[in-house]
Motif scaffolding. Sequence first.
Motif, PDB file in Angstrom:
ATOM      1  N   GLY A 190       1.763 -25.970 -22.830  1.00 63.90           N
ATOM      2  CA  GLY A 190       2.890 -25.353 -23.518  1.00 63.90           C
ATOM      3  C   GLY A 190       3.661 -24.324 -22.732  1.00 63.90           C
ATOM      4  N   GLU A 191       3.362 -24.157 -21.453  1.00 64.35           N
ATOM      5  CA  GLU A 191       4.033 -23.101 -20.684  1.00 64.35           C
ATOM      6  C   GLU A 191       5.541 -23.318 -20.603  1.00 64.35           C
ATOM      7  N   GLY A 192       5.960 -24.593 -20.585  1.00 64.30           N
ATOM      8  CA  GLY A 192       7.385 -24.874 -20.491  1.00 64.30           C
ATOM      9  C   GLY A 192       8.175 -24.402 -21.689  1.00 64.30           C
ATOM     10  N   LYS A 193       7.508 -24.181 -22.823  1.00 62.87           N
ATOM     11  CA  LYS A 193       8.184 -23.689 -24.025  1.00 62.87           C
ATOM     12  C   LYS A 193       8.374 -22.176 -23.994  1.00 62.87           C
ATOM     13  N   GLY A 194       7.523 -21.499 -23.214  1.00 59.72           N
ATOM     14  CA  GLY A 194       7.595 -20.041 -23.181  1.00 59.72           C
ATOM     15  C   GLY A 194       8.228 -19.462 -21.942  1.00 59.72           C
ATOM     16  N   PHE A 195       8.168 -20.218 -20.840  1.00 57.46           N
ATOM     17  CA  PHE A 195       8.624 -19.692 -19.564  1.00 57.46           C
ATOM     18  C   PHE A 195       9.675 -20.593 -18.929  1.00 57.46           C
ATOM     19  N   ALA A 196      10.512 -19.999 -18.113  1.00 63.41           N
ATOM     20  CA  ALA A 196      11.377 -20.745 -17.200  1.00 63.41           C
ATOM     21  C   ALA A 196      10.657 -20.854 -15.862  1.00 63.41           C
ATOM     22  N   ALA A 197      10.980 -21.884 -15.099  1.00 68.69           N
ATOM     23  CA  ALA A 197      10.312 -22.125 -13.823  1.00 68.69           C
ATOM     24  C   ALA A 197      11.075 -21.478 -12.678  1.00 68.69           C
ATOM     25  N   GLY A 198      10.333 -20.964 -11.702  1.00 70.98           N
ATOM     26  CA  GLY A 198      10.941 -20.433 -10.494  1.00 70.98           C
ATOM     27  C   GLY A 198      11.384 -21.552  -9.566  1.00 70.98           C
ATOM     28  N   ASP A 199      12.095 -21.179  -8.495  1.00 69.82           N
ATOM     29  CA  ASP A 199      12.608 -22.203  -7.584  1.00 69.82           C
ATOM     30  C   ASP A 199      12.557 -21.771  -6.126  1.00 69.82           C
ATOM     31  N   ARG A 200      11.698 -20.789  -5.805  1.00 70.10           N
ATOM     32  CA  ARG A 200      11.590 -20.333  -4.417  1.00 70.10           C
ATOM     33  C   ARG A 200      10.127 -20.104  -4.052  1.00 70.10           C
ATOM     34  N   ALA A 201       9.788 -20.429  -2.813  1.00 66.37           N
ATOM     35  CA  ALA A 201       8.452 -20.173  -2.273  1.00 66.37           C
ATOM     36  C   ALA A 201       8.609 -19.305  -1.037  1.00 66.37           C
ATOM     37  N   ASP A 202       8.356 -18.026  -1.178  1.00 62.42           N
ATOM     38  CA  ASP A 202       8.545 -17.088  -0.078  1.00 62.42           C
ATOM     39  C   ASP A 202       7.222 -16.444   0.317  1.00 62.42           C
ATOM     40  N   VAL A 203       7.131 -16.023   1.554  1.00 52.67           N
ATOM     41  CA  VAL A 203       5.987 -15.265   2.058  1.00 52.67           C
ATOM     42  C   VAL A 203       6.389 -13.794   2.115  1.00 52.67           C
ATOM     43  N   CYS A 204       5.513 -12.930   1.621  1.00 47.59           N
ATOM     44  CA  CYS A 204       5.784 -11.495   1.592  1.00 47.59           C
ATOM     45  C   CYS A 204       5.185 -10.824   2.833  1.00 47.59           C
ATOM     46  N   GLU A 205       5.966 -10.003   3.481  1.00 47.69           N
ATOM     47  CA  GLU A 205       5.456  -9.212   4.602  1.00 47.69           C
ATOM     48  C   GLU A 205       4.842  -7.934   4.041  1.00 47.69           C
ATOM     49  N   THR A 206       3.564  -7.750   4.279  1.00 49.10           N
ATOM     50  CA  THR A 206       2.840  -6.595   3.747  1.00 49.10           C
ATOM     51  C   THR A 206       2.135  -5.850   4.878  1.00 49.10           C
ATOM     52  N   SER A 207       1.541  -4.732   4.533  1.00 49.43           N
ATOM     53  CA  SER A 207       0.787  -3.952   5.520  1.00 49.43           C
ATOM     54  C   SER A 207      -0.457  -4.695   5.995  1.00 49.43           C
ATOM     55  N   ALA A 216       0.809  -1.219   0.000  1.00 50.25           N
ATOM     56  CA  ALA A 216       0.000   0.000   0.000  1.00 50.25           C
ATOM     57  C   ALA A 216       0.845   1.275   0.000  1.00 50.25           C
ATOM     58  N   ASP A 217       2.118   1.163   0.320  1.00 52.26           N
ATOM     59  CA  ASP A 217       2.996   2.335   0.243  1.00 52.26           C
ATOM     60  C   ASP A 217       3.660   2.465  -1.129  1.00 52.26           C
ATOM     61  N   GLY A 218       3.306   1.558  -2.053  1.00 56.20           N
ATOM     62  CA  GLY A 218       3.820   1.626  -3.412  1.00 56.20           C
ATOM     63  C   GLY A 218       5.063   0.798  -3.668  1.00 56.20           C
ATOM     64  N   ARG A 219       5.679   0.276  -2.622  1.00 53.15           N
ATOM     65  CA  ARG A 219       6.888  -0.532  -2.843  1.00 53.15           C
ATOM     66  C   ARG A 219       6.506  -1.947  -3.261  1.00 53.15           C
ATOM     67  N   VAL A 220       7.386  -2.597  -3.978  1.00 55.60           N
ATOM     68  CA  VAL A 220       7.201  -4.009  -4.295  1.00 55.60           C
ATOM     69  C   VAL A 220       7.701  -4.807  -3.099  1.00 55.60           C
ATOM     70  N   ALA A 221       6.754  -5.378  -2.343  1.00 54.70           N
ATOM     71  CA  ALA A 221       7.088  -6.082  -1.107  1.00 54.70           C
ATOM     72  C   ALA A 221       7.721  -7.438  -1.371  1.00 54.70           C
ATOM     73  N   GLY A 222       7.500  -7.969  -2.566  1.00 55.37           N
ATOM     74  CA  GLY A 222       8.067  -9.264  -2.911  1.00 55.37           C
ATOM     75  C   GLY A 222       7.565  -9.712  -4.262  1.00 55.37           C
ATOM     76  N   SER A 223       8.115 -10.814  -4.750  1.00 51.36           N
ATOM     77  CA  SER A 223       7.676 -11.358  -6.029  1.00 51.36           C
ATOM     78  C   SER A 223       7.828 -12.871  -5.992  1.00 51.36           C
ATOM     79  N   TYR A 224       7.059 -13.531  -6.830  1.00 50.84           N
ATOM     80  CA  TYR A 224       7.067 -14.984  -6.869  1.00 50.84           C
ATOM     81  C   TYR A 224       7.089 -15.445  -8.324  1.00 50.84           C
ATOM     82  N   LYS A 225       8.087 -16.237  -8.684  1.00 44.37           N
ATOM     83  CA  LYS A 225       8.172 -16.822 -10.019  1.00 44.37           C
ATOM     84  C   LYS A 225       7.447 -18.160 -10.017  1.00 44.37           C
ATOM     85  N   LYS A 226       6.513 -18.329 -10.910  1.00 45.23           N
ATOM     86  CA  LYS A 226       5.709 -19.548 -10.953  1.00 45.23           C
ATOM     87  C   LYS A 226       6.602 -20.783 -10.995  1.00 45.23           C
ATOM     88  N   ILE A 227       6.407 -21.660 -10.024  1.00 50.40           N
ATOM     89  CA  ILE A 227       7.256 -22.839  -9.889  1.00 50.40           C
ATOM     90  C   ILE A 227       6.808 -23.972 -10.806  1.00 50.40           C
TER      91      ILE A 227
END
Length: 258
Positions: A116-133, A98-109
Motif C-alpha cells: 500500500g505504499e503507493g497510496k500514501g507516498f509519491a516516488a522519488g526519481d533520483r539516485a545520488d551519492v552523498c559526500e560525508t565526513s 557530523a558537523d550537523g548539516r544535512v549532506a543530502g537526502s534520498y526519496k525512496k524510488i
Amino acid sequence: MERVNASVVQFDVQRDNRAGNRAFVMDALEQCLPGLAVLPEMWACGFDYKNLAAHALATEEILADLSAVARRRNLVIVGSLPVLEGSRVYNVAHVVDADGRVAGSYKKIHLFTAGGEGKGFAAGDRADVCETSLGPLGVMICYDLRFPELARTLMGKGARILAVPAQWPTARRTHWRTLVRARAIENQLFVVGANRCGEDGELRYPGGSLIVSPTDQILADPGEKAGVFTAELDFSLMNDYRNTIPCLKERRPEVYAR
C-alpha cells in the motif's frame, strides 16, 4: 579515513508515537561510537498513513535534534522520515553529517505497492551519492534492495557504503538477509542495513539488522533484540579485495544492453 565505526539502531517502531520513538532514538544515538549510525525506515512515526502529512510537519524539528546529536557525538546519521512537498508525501532518508548539516537526502524510488505504499507516498526519481565526513555514502530504503540496478548505480557514483533503513517483515526475513549480502558482494562495498523489530498490527518484524563487508563477512547481526549494534568498517580490506577480484573493472556494460 581507512577505518570507521558503523552502528545500527534496531527497535520496535511504534506507529503514531513520535514522542516515544524519538526518545528511544535520541538515547540510542548517545550510545553510538563516533562514525555512522543508521536508523530504521520511517522510524519516528511508522507507516501511519492516515496522519502522514501531520507527521511530516514535525520532520524539520526532528532533523534539528539529529543535527545537534550528530555534532555532539561526531556521527553521520541516516534514517527515513516523511516529507511533505506540496500535496505529496515522500519517504525520505536524510544524511546528517557530523558537523550537523544535512549532506543530502534520498526519496525512496521503489514503493512497495503490495503493502500500500503507493497510496500514501509519491516516488522519488533520483539516485545520488552523498559526500560525508566518512566518505561517499549511498542510500537505499527497504524495498529498494530488490533492485540491484540502484545499488550498482550508487557504487558507480563512488559509494563505499550503502546505508539501508528498513521495515522488512518476518515473513520475508530470508530475502532481507540474502539481498543485503548480495548487494555487498556484487558491488564490493559495505552495506549497513537497519531493520526494525517488534509488531505493527498483524505484521511482525524480525530485527536482523546487518552490517556486511565486501567479502561477505557478517560484521553485526543482532537478532531480534532492540539496541545499538556496532562494527568496524575497514576500507583497506575493500580496496584490497577489489584489486584481488577486479569484477567491477571487468564489467562489460556495452554488451549487456544488446
